[in-house]
Motif scaffolding. Structure first.
Motif, mmCIF file in Angstrom:
data_model
loop_
_atom_site.group_PDB
_atom_site.id
_atom_site.type_symbol
_atom_site.label_atom_id
_atom_site.label_comp_id
_atom_site.label_asym_id
_atom_site.label_seq_id
_atom_site.Cartn_x
_atom_site.Cartn_y
_atom_site.Cartn_z
ATOM 1 N N LYS A 212 0.707 -1.094 -0.018
ATOM 2 C CA LYS A 212 -0.160 -0.124 -0.066
ATOM 3 C C LYS A 212 0.831 1.239 0.047
ATOM 4 O O LYS A 212 0.657 2.232 0.982
ATOM 5 C CB LYS A 212 -0.973 -0.078 1.123
ATOM 6 N N VAL A 213 1.827 1.271 -0.966
ATOM 7 C CA VAL A 213 2.662 2.601 -1.164
ATOM 8 C C VAL A 213 2.281 3.123 -2.398
ATOM 9 O O VAL A 213 2.244 2.602 -3.378
ATOM 10 C CB VAL A 213 4.184 2.131 -1.407
ATOM 11 N N LEU A 214 2.483 4.432 -2.241
ATOM 12 C CA LEU A 214 2.369 5.564 -3.580
ATOM 13 C C LEU A 214 3.662 6.270 -3.395
ATOM 14 O O LEU A 214 3.953 6.999 -2.483
ATOM 15 C CB LEU A 214 1.166 6.476 -3.551
ATOM 16 N N ALA A 215 4.486 5.996 -4.250
ATOM 17 C CA ALA A 215 5.829 6.593 -4.619
ATOM 18 C C ALA A 215 5.632 7.839 -5.469
ATOM 19 O O ALA A 215 5.389 7.432 -6.666
ATOM 20 C CB ALA A 215 6.807 5.628 -4.752
ATOM 21 N N ILE A 216 5.989 9.100 -5.047
ATOM 22 C CA ILE A 216 5.817 10.172 -5.938
ATOM 23 C C ILE A 216 7.041 10.729 -6.506
ATOM 24 O O ILE A 216 8.053 10.736 -5.776
ATOM 25 C CB ILE A 216 5.026 11.447 -5.261
ATOM 26 N N GLY A 217 7.282 11.057 -7.894
ATOM 27 C CA GLY A 217 8.646 11.347 -8.420
ATOM 28 C C GLY A 217 8.488 12.614 -9.187
ATOM 29 O O GLY A 217 7.001 13.168 -9.442
ATOM 30 N N SER A 218 9.262 13.465 -9.954
ATOM 31 C CA SER A 218 9.149 14.447 -10.695
ATOM 32 C C SER A 218 10.642 14.774 -11.374
ATOM 33 O O SER A 218 11.657 14.299 -11.004
ATOM 34 C CB SER A 218 9.011 15.690 -9.602
ATOM 35 N N LEU A 219 10.506 15.326 -12.460
ATOM 36 C CA LEU A 219 11.447 16.005 -13.006
ATOM 37 C C LEU A 219 12.207 17.315 -12.605
ATOM 38 O O LEU A 219 13.148 17.617 -13.146
ATOM 39 C CB LEU A 219 11.346 16.085 -14.761
ATOM 40 N N SER A 220 11.368 17.855 -11.641
ATOM 41 C CA SER A 220 11.751 19.153 -11.540
ATOM 42 C C SER A 220 13.015 19.445 -10.395
ATOM 43 O O SER A 220 13.714 20.213 -10.528
ATOM 44 C CB SER A 220 10.635 19.909 -10.386
ATOM 45 N N LYS A 221 13.032 18.422 -9.615
ATOM 46 C CA LYS A 221 14.347 18.551 -8.786
ATOM 47 C C LYS A 221 15.482 17.725 -8.938
ATOM 48 O O LYS A 221 16.640 18.451 -9.172
ATOM 49 C CB LYS A 221 13.845 18.026 -7.159
ATOM 50 N N ALA A 222 15.646 16.544 -8.898
ATOM 51 C CA ALA A 222 16.829 15.694 -9.390
ATOM 52 C C ALA A 222 17.201 15.840 -10.780
ATOM 53 O O ALA A 222 18.256 15.598 -10.945
ATOM 54 C CB ALA A 222 16.488 14.264 -8.984
ATOM 55 N N TYR A 223 16.471 16.332 -11.643
ATOM 56 C CA TYR A 223 16.578 16.379 -13.240
ATOM 57 C C TYR A 223 16.906 17.767 -13.703
ATOM 58 O O TYR A 223 17.255 17.856 -14.723
ATOM 59 C CB TYR A 223 15.645 15.798 -13.848
ATOM 60 N N GLY A 224 16.626 18.778 -13.000
ATOM 61 C CA GLY A 224 16.755 20.160 -13.374
ATOM 62 C C GLY A 224 15.829 20.606 -14.634
ATOM 63 O O GLY A 224 16.004 21.452 -15.237
ATOM 64 N N LEU A 225 14.545 19.814 -14.429
ATOM 65 C CA LEU A 225 13.622 20.403 -15.534
ATOM 66 C C LEU A 225 12.274 20.491 -14.979
ATOM 67 O O LEU A 225 11.234 20.258 -15.525
ATOM 68 C CB LEU A 225 13.533 19.106 -16.602
ATOM 69 N N PRO A 226 12.393 21.831 -14.410
ATOM 70 C CA PRO A 226 11.149 22.098 -13.593
ATOM 71 C C PRO A 226 9.827 22.493 -14.495
ATOM 72 O O PRO A 226 8.822 22.533 -14.577
ATOM 73 C CB PRO A 226 11.371 23.180 -12.527
ATOM 74 N N GLY A 227 10.402 23.178 -15.712
ATOM 75 C CA GLY A 227 9.502 23.892 -16.804
ATOM 76 C C GLY A 227 8.581 22.665 -17.458
ATOM 77 O O GLY A 227 7.703 23.097 -18.122
ATOM 78 N N LEU A 228 9.236 21.509 -17.542
ATOM 79 C CA LEU A 228 8.192 20.488 -18.080
ATOM 80 C C LEU A 228 6.899 19.999 -17.596
ATOM 81 O O LEU A 228 6.066 19.565 -17.969
ATOM 82 C CB LEU A 228 9.104 19.065 -18.217
ATOM 83 N N ARG A 229 6.964 20.383 -16.274
ATOM 84 C CA ARG A 229 5.730 20.152 -15.420
ATOM 85 C C ARG A 229 5.589 18.616 -15.332
ATOM 86 O O ARG A 229 4.248 18.333 -15.818
ATOM 87 C CB ARG A 229 4.627 21.008 -15.584
#
Length: 379
Positions: A212-229
């Motif tokens: 029962k885990v939901l893992a949330i990720g993003s390109l904004s922080k570790a990848y330096g691509l915040p503008g892709l949203r």
């Protein structure tokens, strides 16, 4: 109008981050140029130019979901839902799993979106804390004491925002044990995963440690691509389908171009370059911040972050953190985040994953204001 709890940090940033000379409020590294991203995959340029600007797959294009799934043990593309930033993933996760009156336990300090959602939707909020005196280690005994059979969800952030603390595997196991005991969902905001300051090995995800885990990720922080949203959630297919239905009410989808650029970014041959770039900014920027603080040993106390491009710093001045940061913005044109935004006064969250000269100039302006406060206190 209905009663509403604003997201005070994001309100501040959206109002002022474009109008200051130095923005040290962001928590990612200096953004990647589009031409730099495509330089790692130049053959994709013509394909992108030939893109029909239609809707993509609403849950994320298949190639992107496949690339994301490779970040998690035993996940497939069916375990991935692509969202408009991690912020949408967090929002629809809470709105899918919890009803008004349900009990939620939130790590503190934390990115305060989950807390604000809980307030606005009348959830019963409990907290467990990271302990400053123990290098921001989680108080597992406190978690064990606040969780009950009524707890529906535990929200953590790992690596943590704002402290940059990475949970040990033993700590992760204890948090999972608490969730299992109550049958609660575990929502893990992992947007800084891979943005390590000291080691190259990525910290493990909570995904796969519990059903029962939901893992949330993003390109904004570790990848330096915040503008892709582009964000995502990894989890059980049945729950993701329920979240997908809510995604259609809010955003329908991220853009076609964002999906395609994200697929390139997370491809096995490009992703390592982006992570290496992020770590380089973190590892070159942190000594600048550390040297500045070492020159003023009576002004600050802090624990170096394990990951992320921000430091959470206790300052030794008799002034409220919001008042200090407001004067800093108005008088010195520098934007940083007050500890008040995380429920902890006399702290500042300062970004350091930035070009050397830019960072140093901003820190000098912060010091100018601190000196002015000291001078007025002594007069």
């Amino acid at each position: 109008m209905t009663e509403f709890q604003p997201f005070v940090m994001e309100r501040m940033m959206s109002k002022f981050e474009q109008d200051v000379a130095y923005n040290l409020s962001e928590s990612g590294v200096h953004p990647v140029l589009l031409k730099a991203l495509l330089a790692w995959h130049p053959e994709k340029t013509d394909e992108l130019l030939a893109t029909e600007l239609n809707y993509p797959h609403v849950n994320g294009i298949p190639g992107l979901r496949q690339n994301i799934s490779m970040l998690y043990n035993n996940a497939t593309s069916e375990n991935i839902l692509v969202t408009v930033g991690a912020i949408e993933a967090n929002y629809i996760a809470i709105r899918t799993l919890l009803n008004p009156g349900d009990e939620i336990v939130i790590m503190s300090p934390n990115y305060m979106q989950i807390w604000g959602i809980a307030k606005n939707h009348n959830l019963n909020i409990k907290t467990f804390h990271l302990q400053e005196e123990k290098g921001w280690a989680p108080d597992i005994e406190e978690l064990e004491s606040v969780i009950t059979p009524k707890t529906k969800l535990i929200a953590v952030c790992n690596p943590n925002n704002p402290t940059g603390r990475i949970l040990t595997e033993a700590e992760m196991d204890k948090i999972v044990a608490c969730a299992e005991k109550s049958g609660a969902w575990l929502l893990s905001d992992e947007v800084y995963r891979g943005a390590n300051r000291v080691v190259d090995e990525e910290n493990p995800s909570f995904y796969g440690r519990y059903d029962k885990v939901l893992a949330i990720g993003s390109l904004s922080k570790a990848y330096g691509l915040p503008g892709l949203r582009i964000g995502w959630v990894a989890g059980p297919q049945k729950v993701l389908d329920e979240m997908w239905a809510r995604h259609e009410y809010i955003t329908i989808s991220a853009s076609m171009l964002s999906n395609k650029l994200a697929e390139i970014a997370l491809s096995p041959d490009v992703r390592p370059h982006l992570l290496a770039r992020t770590r380089r900014y973190i590892r070159e920027g942190f000594p600048v911040l550390e040297e500045w603080m070492n020159h003023h040993p009576d002004s600050f106390t802090f624990t170096p972050p394990d990951a992320s491009a921000v430091a959470f710093i206790r300052y030794h001045l008799n002034v409220n953190s919001t008042l200090f940061t407001e004067r800093l913005r108005k008088e010195k044109s520098v934007l940083i985040v007050p500890g008040d935004h995380f429920g902890l006064d006399h702290f500042l969250r300062i970004s350091f994953g930035l070009p050397h000269d830019y960072l140093l100039s901003a820190l000098q302006r912060i010091q100018e204001l601190m000196d002015e406060f000291r001078s007025s206190d002594n007069s």
